[in-house]
Design a protein around this motif. Structure first.
Motif, PDB file in Angstrom:
ATOM      1  N   LEU A 171      14.266   9.785 -40.882  1.00 36.19           N
ATOM      2  CA  LEU A 171      15.084   9.178 -40.200  1.00 36.19           C
ATOM      3  C   LEU A 171      14.302   7.659 -39.804  1.00 36.19           C
ATOM      4  N   ALA A 172      13.208   8.223 -39.216  1.00 33.31           N
ATOM      5  CA  ALA A 172      12.142   6.962 -38.797  1.00 33.31           C
ATOM      6  C   ALA A 172      11.905   6.156 -39.990  1.00 33.31           C
ATOM      7  N   GLY A 173      11.541   6.636 -41.070  1.00 34.34           N
ATOM      8  CA  GLY A 173      11.343   5.908 -42.306  1.00 34.34           C
ATOM      9  C   GLY A 173      12.351   4.938 -42.840  1.00 34.34           C
ATOM     10  N   GLN A 174      13.759   5.050 -42.290  1.00 35.34           N
ATOM     11  CA  GLN A 174      14.611   4.270 -42.686  1.00 35.34           C
ATOM     12  C   GLN A 174      14.960   3.182 -41.580  1.00 35.34           C
ATOM     13  N   THR A 175      14.143   2.980 -40.682  1.00 32.93           N
ATOM     14  CA  THR A 175      14.164   2.191 -39.457  1.00 32.93           C
ATOM     15  C   THR A 175      13.006   1.417 -39.520  1.00 32.93           C
ATOM     16  N   ASP A 176      12.937   0.418 -38.461  1.00 37.69           N
ATOM     17  CA  ASP A 176      11.814  -0.230 -38.351  1.00 37.69           C
ATOM     18  C   ASP A 176      10.637   0.384 -37.670  1.00 37.69           C
ATOM     19  N   HIS A 177      10.158   1.355 -38.622  1.00 38.61           N
ATOM     20  CA  HIS A 177       9.263   2.280 -38.039  1.00 38.61           C
ATOM     21  C   HIS A 177       7.744   1.808 -37.361  1.00 38.61           C
ATOM     22  N   LYS A 178       7.484   0.540 -37.831  1.00 38.21           N
ATOM     23  CA  LYS A 178       6.267  -0.225 -37.264  1.00 38.21           C
ATOM     24  C   LYS A 178       6.429  -0.357 -35.709  1.00 38.21           C
ATOM     25  N   ARG A 179       7.750  -0.508 -35.410  1.00 39.05           N
ATOM     26  CA  ARG A 179       8.050  -0.549 -33.669  1.00 39.05           C
ATOM     27  C   ARG A 179       8.584   0.675 -33.024  1.00 39.05           C
ATOM     28  N   MET A 180       8.159   1.852 -33.873  1.00 40.43           N
ATOM     29  CA  MET A 180       8.652   2.942 -33.451  1.00 40.43           C
ATOM     30  C   MET A 180       8.153   3.364 -31.985  1.00 40.43           C
ATOM     31  N   VAL A 181       8.698   4.025 -30.842  1.00 41.30           N
ATOM     32  CA  VAL A 181       8.278   4.117 -29.680  1.00 41.30           C
ATOM     33  C   VAL A 181       8.206   5.656 -29.444  1.00 41.30           C
ATOM     34  N   MET A 182       6.789   5.911 -28.948  1.00 42.31           N
ATOM     35  CA  MET A 182       6.485   7.426 -28.874  1.00 42.31           C
ATOM     36  C   MET A 182       6.286   7.544 -27.097  1.00 42.31           C
ATOM     37  N   GLY A 183       7.066   8.542 -26.607  1.00 43.67           N
ATOM     38  CA  GLY A 183       6.835   8.904 -25.089  1.00 43.67           C
ATOM     39  C   GLY A 183       7.911   7.999 -24.586  1.00 43.67           C
ATOM     40  N   GLY A 184       8.278   8.293 -23.143  1.00 43.17           N
ATOM     41  CA  GLY A 184       9.369   7.771 -22.566  1.00 43.17           C
ATOM     42  C   GLY A 184      10.498   8.347 -22.000  1.00 43.17           C
TER      43      GLY A 184
END
Length: 257
Positions: A171-184
């Protein structure tokens, strides 16, 4: 459904939790490991105890289910669901991205939810049939015209099984994964409701982790479901999706399945 009294109580619960949490934030507080190896602190326990005391005084017939002290049976068919510090790891690290979660569940479905960030003084309130409010002002999740432009978030890969992790990365690969947020933790869902994040995907969540999030996200125009696209309820398995734009739900579920 008139929930004015319950909304007023929810605000008092959040204030009571803040009063217990804030003096202990960045205080060098120790933690213990629970049976599931997750950490718990004095702040978690004192905040939940303070909230339980208020609920028992005002709605004694209601059930209470909290992360730290478990289930208190009730007679009303309603249940208050509490997570005093969602994101204890962030709390211990001195990062103000944890939150207190307060929900009212009726017949298995959340009808009221609060996400409260005590350090920043931020509070999101969601109520079934009403628009979500952030510190009293209406907020709206943002439109996402295509999956490839979406910002996706998750608390961390260690909460996924290998199979779930593979699906999430697809799923992340289909999104703008360079802006993926980890943590929160819960803070990601609050940011989604305010229009800063498009998708949150997580697994292994329990009722106290997600019940409060549903009214907040959906009152902002978003949608929450399990990974099959089914509505979340008390018996959901813990695979949780939140989308700011419901139009992307079919796209996301297709990738995850």
């Amino acid at each position: 459904m008139n929930l004015d009294a319950e909304i007023a109580l929810a605000h008092r619960l959040a204030e009571a939790a803040r009063a217990e949490i804030l003096p202990l934030f960045r205080s060098g507080l120790d933690s213990e490991a629970k049976d599931d190896a997750t950490p718990v602190t004095l702040a978690d326990r004192q905040a939940e105890a303070a909230m339980r005391k208020l609920i028992e005084a005002e709605f004694s017939a209601d059930s209470i289910f909290g992360e730290e002290y478990g289930l208190k049976e009730g007679k009303s068919g309603r249940q208050w669901v509490l997570d005093p510090i969602d994101g204890t790891t962030a709390f211990l690290a001195g990062r103000p991205i944890f939150g207190t979660l307060i929900a009212l569940v009726v017949e298995g479905f959340p009808v009221l939810g609060v996400i409260d960030q005590p350090v920043l003084g931020e509070r999101w309130l969601g109520v079934a049939g009403q628009k979500t409010r952030f510190n009293g002002k209406i907020v709206t999740a943002r439109a996402c015209p295509q999956l490839g432009k979406a910002t996706i978030a998750t608390t961390g890969p260690h909460y996924f099984t290998v199979e779930q992790g593979d699906k999430f990365m697809a799923l992340a690969g289909q999104t703008d994964h360079k802006r993926m947020v980890m943590g929160g933790d819960c803070y990601n869902y609050a940011c989604l409701a305010s229009g800063q994040i498009d998708i949150v995907a997580e697994a292994g969540l329990k009722l106290h982790d997600f019940a409060a999030l549903v009214p907040v996200v959906e009152g902002a125009g978003g949608v929450m479901s399990d990974w099959r696209g089914e509505p979340l309820h008390a018996e959901s398995t813990g695979e949780v999706l939140a989308l700011g734009d419901p139009a992307r739900l079919e796209d996301v579920v297709e990738v995850l399945q």
